[in-house]
Design a protein around this motif. Sequence first.
Motif, PDB file in Angstrom:
ATOM      1  N   LEU A  12       0.994  -1.275  -0.068  1.00  0.00           N
ATOM      2  CA  LEU A  12      -0.077  -0.033   0.196  1.00  0.00           C
ATOM      3  C   LEU A  12       0.807   1.254  -0.036  1.00  0.00           C
ATOM      4  CD1 LEU A  12      -3.050   0.786   0.196  1.00  0.00           C
ATOM      5  CD2 LEU A  12      -2.674   0.688   2.543  1.00  0.00           C
ATOM      6  N   ARG A  13       1.949   1.051   1.022  1.00  0.00           N
ATOM      7  CA  ARG A  13       2.834   2.284   0.697  1.00  0.00           C
ATOM      8  C   ARG A  13       3.396   2.524  -0.711  1.00  0.00           C
ATOM      9  NH1 ARG A  13       5.998   1.856   6.243  1.00  0.00           N
ATOM     10  NH2 ARG A  13       6.090  -0.205   5.498  1.00  0.00           N
ATOM     11  N   LEU A  14       3.963   1.629  -1.152  1.00  0.00           N
ATOM     12  CA  LEU A  14       4.431   1.617  -2.361  1.00  0.00           C
ATOM     13  C   LEU A  14       3.577   2.148  -3.551  1.00  0.00           C
ATOM     14  CD1 LEU A  14       6.517  -1.711  -2.807  1.00  0.00           C
ATOM     15  CD2 LEU A  14       7.467   0.637  -2.564  1.00  0.00           C
ATOM     16  N   ILE A  15       2.482   1.889  -3.278  1.00  0.00           N
ATOM     17  CA  ILE A  15       1.319   2.571  -4.223  1.00  0.00           C
ATOM     18  C   ILE A  15       1.077   4.031  -4.063  1.00  0.00           C
ATOM     19  CG2 ILE A  15      -1.015   2.499  -5.170  1.00  0.00           C
ATOM     20  CD1 ILE A  15      -0.751  -0.770  -4.473  1.00  0.00           C
ATOM     21  N   LEU A  16       1.152   4.388  -2.676  1.00  0.00           N
ATOM     22  CA  LEU A  16       0.612   5.611  -2.359  1.00  0.00           C
ATOM     23  C   LEU A  16       1.542   6.626  -2.318  1.00  0.00           C
ATOM     24  CD1 LEU A  16      -1.924   4.922   0.635  1.00  0.00           C
ATOM     25  CD2 LEU A  16      -2.475   5.632  -1.678  1.00  0.00           C
ATOM     26  N   ALA A  17       2.964   6.272  -2.215  1.00  0.00           N
ATOM     27  CA  ALA A  17       4.097   7.104  -2.129  1.00  0.00           C
ATOM     28  C   ALA A  17       4.227   7.865  -3.399  1.00  0.00           C
ATOM     29  CB  ALA A  17       5.341   6.270  -1.815  1.00  0.00           C
ATOM     30  N   PRO A  18       3.914   7.598  -4.635  1.00  0.00           N
ATOM     31  CA  PRO A  18       4.241   8.215  -5.656  1.00  0.00           C
ATOM     32  C   PRO A  18       3.172   9.195  -5.943  1.00  0.00           C
ATOM     33  CG  PRO A  18       4.579   6.064  -6.221  1.00  0.00           C
ATOM     34  CD  PRO A  18       4.139   5.992  -4.787  1.00  0.00           C
TER      35      PRO A  18
END
Length: 130
Positions: A12-18
């Motif tokens: 989820l963090r990998l998706i939301l960060a950008p």
Amino acid sequence: MRIVIRYFFRGLRLILAPVMLISEKLSTPKSVERTPEEQAQVDQACQQLALYQFRTCPFCIKVRKEIARLGLNIELRDAQLDPIHKQALLEGGGKVKAPCLNITHDDGREEWMYESDEINTYLHRRFGQA
């Protein structure tokens, strides 16, 4: 089960960060206009400030937007990925929490300010225009 939850939140963090970083770039306000002399004074005062931050932290983004709006050249220190800055934050402020504004006073005393609202209020009070 714990490992599934851990990987879920990492994904989820990998998706939301950008998304968060792009949103920051698109919604960052224009900086205030100052004369070159006024900006030089502000830049001189900003040399006593450093912001310890995490790149994708929403509260850090909030502070970075205020810094941009006020046209401040404050050094940004990544306390998440840089172990030297992380250690300095822990030793100086007492905890690894971001955002944290390090203020070096004229007498050499350091002040560590942790809350984003408190940091923004301080910056606005010190550098905001009437």
